[in-house]
Design an enzyme around this catalytic site. Structure first.
Site, PDB file in Angstrom:
ATOM      1  N   GLU A 212       3.770  -5.832  -3.935  1.00  0.00           N
ATOM      2  CA  GLU A 212       3.513  -5.865  -2.485  1.00  0.00           C
ATOM      3  C   GLU A 212       4.396  -6.914  -1.807  1.00  0.00           C
ATOM      4  O   GLU A 212       4.932  -6.702  -0.721  1.00  0.00           O
ATOM      5  CB  GLU A 212       2.038  -6.156  -2.215  1.00  0.00           C
ATOM      6  CG  GLU A 212       1.139  -4.968  -2.533  1.00  0.00           C
ATOM      7  CD  GLU A 212      -0.169  -4.990  -1.755  1.00  0.00           C
ATOM      8  OE1 GLU A 212      -0.794  -6.064  -1.688  1.00  0.00           O
ATOM      9  OE2 GLU A 212      -0.566  -3.937  -1.214  1.00  0.00           O
TER      10      GLU A 212
ATOM     11  N   GLN B  11     -12.339  -5.669  -2.807  1.00  0.00           N
ATOM     12  CA  GLN B  11     -13.309  -4.568  -2.749  1.00  0.00           C
ATOM     13  C   GLN B  11     -14.603  -4.928  -3.491  1.00  0.00           C
ATOM     14  O   GLN B  11     -15.704  -4.801  -2.952  1.00  0.00           O
ATOM     15  CB  GLN B  11     -12.651  -3.346  -3.405  1.00  0.00           C
ATOM     16  CG  GLN B  11     -13.375  -2.062  -3.200  1.00  0.00           C
ATOM     17  CD  GLN B  11     -12.731  -0.935  -4.018  1.00  0.00           C
ATOM     18  OE1 GLN B  11     -13.426  -0.148  -4.614  1.00  0.00           O
ATOM     19  NE2 GLN B  11     -11.419  -0.840  -4.043  1.00  0.00           N
TER      20      GLN B  11
END
Ligand SMILES: Cc1cc2nc3c(=O)[nH]c(=O)nc-3n(C[C@H](O)[C@H](O)[C@H](O)COP(=O)(O)OP(=O)(O)OC[C@H]3O[C@@H](n4cnc5c(N)ncnc54)[C@H](O)[C@@H]3O)c2cc1C
Length: 401
Positions: free
Chosen positions: A165, A315
């Site tokens: 990323e 998450q």
């Protein structure tokens, strides 16, 4: 009145806070964080590359604190004495609790590799991400003065989710760096050094190839099968997997993203841990203290399907925050705690602002639609911790600003 203390106002800590505040009753909450702001750690690579200002991924903790039931203390947690039910702070007086939720998050893991701590830049907080960006800008300015090509080289150590990323964001920022250095963008060299022979084993070939094709198209030098042995000042020393010869890569910017561990406070407080993570009970409590919950990146929870701990992610941290708070409420009401269950919704990795790839449930997605999904996932978690107010304040409905 019972005292519930939450350490850390990251994803896990804020979800615990919000759940407890909703059911405010015969208990008081104390929240401690070293900063007076919450930051979305999943965006740190964008601050590091300079594609997002830090203000866009931070908001004041006081925005989500209900002062009628919660006291916020800005201080650094030094140690937890779970037998005495006491938390030692760097500046303030010790805190005594009846129930404790520990959500102190992650730190950079160097695996003892020589020189990594001293000579590579870590990306684990707003300050460290900002430091990377400033370092890159300073390197571009130095190139202008010296014409030494090492200042145009950026090395990302580790091609995991975070490293990839970051590479994507560096590619996106490349034209701006080039302008500062007064060179063609092609002259800014971006390397990614990885010990494993392949990248991102959690994704299928189609998704991995999508990523590899883009990295190749963007002229990212992906060096797989190169185990990093040491980081010397401005030099990565690696062993080539095939012939075991040693190689050196000189670059003014070396960024460390090979892995993370849980907070050092966990080990220093005597919990039974591995790399700063405690293998918690099914209800998320410490195996030795049923009044201490460890959640988010300081905990490990077994995935019964794979027989391995779930990867530490925002998450699962969000879900654990809600669950731990509900269990504390159960304990306060004299009821039994509940087992934590988790089903991953999948994961999506971005490579720059408009490219992404990943799994949503069992479906692979890539390209522009995946980048849209990624932004919606981030907005959902901002909504969960900060509410509508923060989503609007950050202008986050404008996805492709
Ligand atoms: C670049 C990057 C990209 C990522 N992308 C994704 C993604 O796409 N999806 C995903 O699910 N996960 C992703 N993750 C992982 C995710 O960010 C972490 O799993 C998540 O932040 C863990 O949440 P947490 O609440 O446990 O801890 P954190 O978010 O780390 O929060 C910890 C809090 O504790 C505070 N704190 C720490 N130490 C102390 C102390 N001693 N005293 C006082 N306060 C302290 C910190 O200031 C912070 O507020 C990414 C991580 C990175 C770095």
């Amino acid at each position: 009145m019972k005292e519930v203390t939450i350490l850390g106002a990251g994803y896990a800590g804020l979800m615990a806070l919000k759940t407890l505040q909703k059911k405010a009753g015969d208990f008081h909450i104390t929240l401690v964080d070293q900063n007076d702001y919450h930051y979305e750690a999943t965006y740190l690579h964008e601050v590091a590359a300079g594609t997002q200002p830090k203000e866009k991924i931070c908001y004041p903790i006081k925005d989500v604190v209900n002062e009628k039931v919660t006291t916020f203390i800005q201080d650094r947690v030094e140690k937890i004495d779970a037998d005495k039910k006491e938390v030692t702070l760097k500046n303030g007086s010790p805190i005594h609790y009846d129930y404790l939720i520990v959500s102190l998050g992650f730190r950079s893991e160097t695996f003892g590799i020589e020189g990594a701590e001293e000579n590579a830049l870590e990306m684990v907080t707003i300050d460290s991400a900002n430091k990377i960006h400033e370092h890159i800008l300073a390197s571009m300015a130095k190139y202008k003065q010296t014409k030494d090509k090492k200042y145009l080289k950026l090395v990302v150590c580790g091609a995991g989710f975070t490293g990839i990323e970051l590479v994507g964001s560096l590619v996106e920022a490349r034209p701006r760096y080039a302008k500062l250095a007064g060179v063609d963008p092609k002259e800014i060299e971006i390397f990614c050094v990885e010990a494993a022979p392949t990248i991102l084993p959690m994704f299928n070939d189609d998704l991995t190839n999508y990523c590899l094709d883009h990295l190749a198209k963007w002229d990212v030098k992906l060096m797989t099968g190169k185990a990093i042995k040491a980081i010397k000042p401005e030099t990565v020393v690696y062993q080539d997997g095939k012939d075991e010869t040693m190689g050196e890569l000189e670059a003014a910017t070396i960024i460390w993203t090979t892995g993370v561990s849980g907070s050092t406070v966990i080990g220093e407080s005597g919990f039974e841990e591995r790399r700063g993570r405690v293998m918690v009970n099914a209800d998320l409590t410490d195996p030795n203290h049923n009044d201490v919950y460890l959640i988010g990146d300081v905990s490990a929870v077994m995935d019964k399907e794979s027989n391995r701990p779930y990867p530490t992610t925002a998450q699962i941290a969000l879900k654990m925050g809600t669950h731990a708070a509900k269990n504390v409420l159960n304990q306060l009401n004299g009821q039994a705690t509940q087992e934590f269950t988790f089903k991953s919704q999948g994961s999506v990795a971005s490579i720059g602002n408009t490219h992404a790839f990943g799994m949503v449930g069992n479906t692979g997605i890539k390209g522009y639609p995946a980048s849209f999904v990624k932004k919606m996932i981030e907005n959902k978690s901002l909504m969960e911790t900060g509410g509508f107010k923060e989503v609007f304040a950050k202008g986050r409905f404008d996805l492709y600003h």
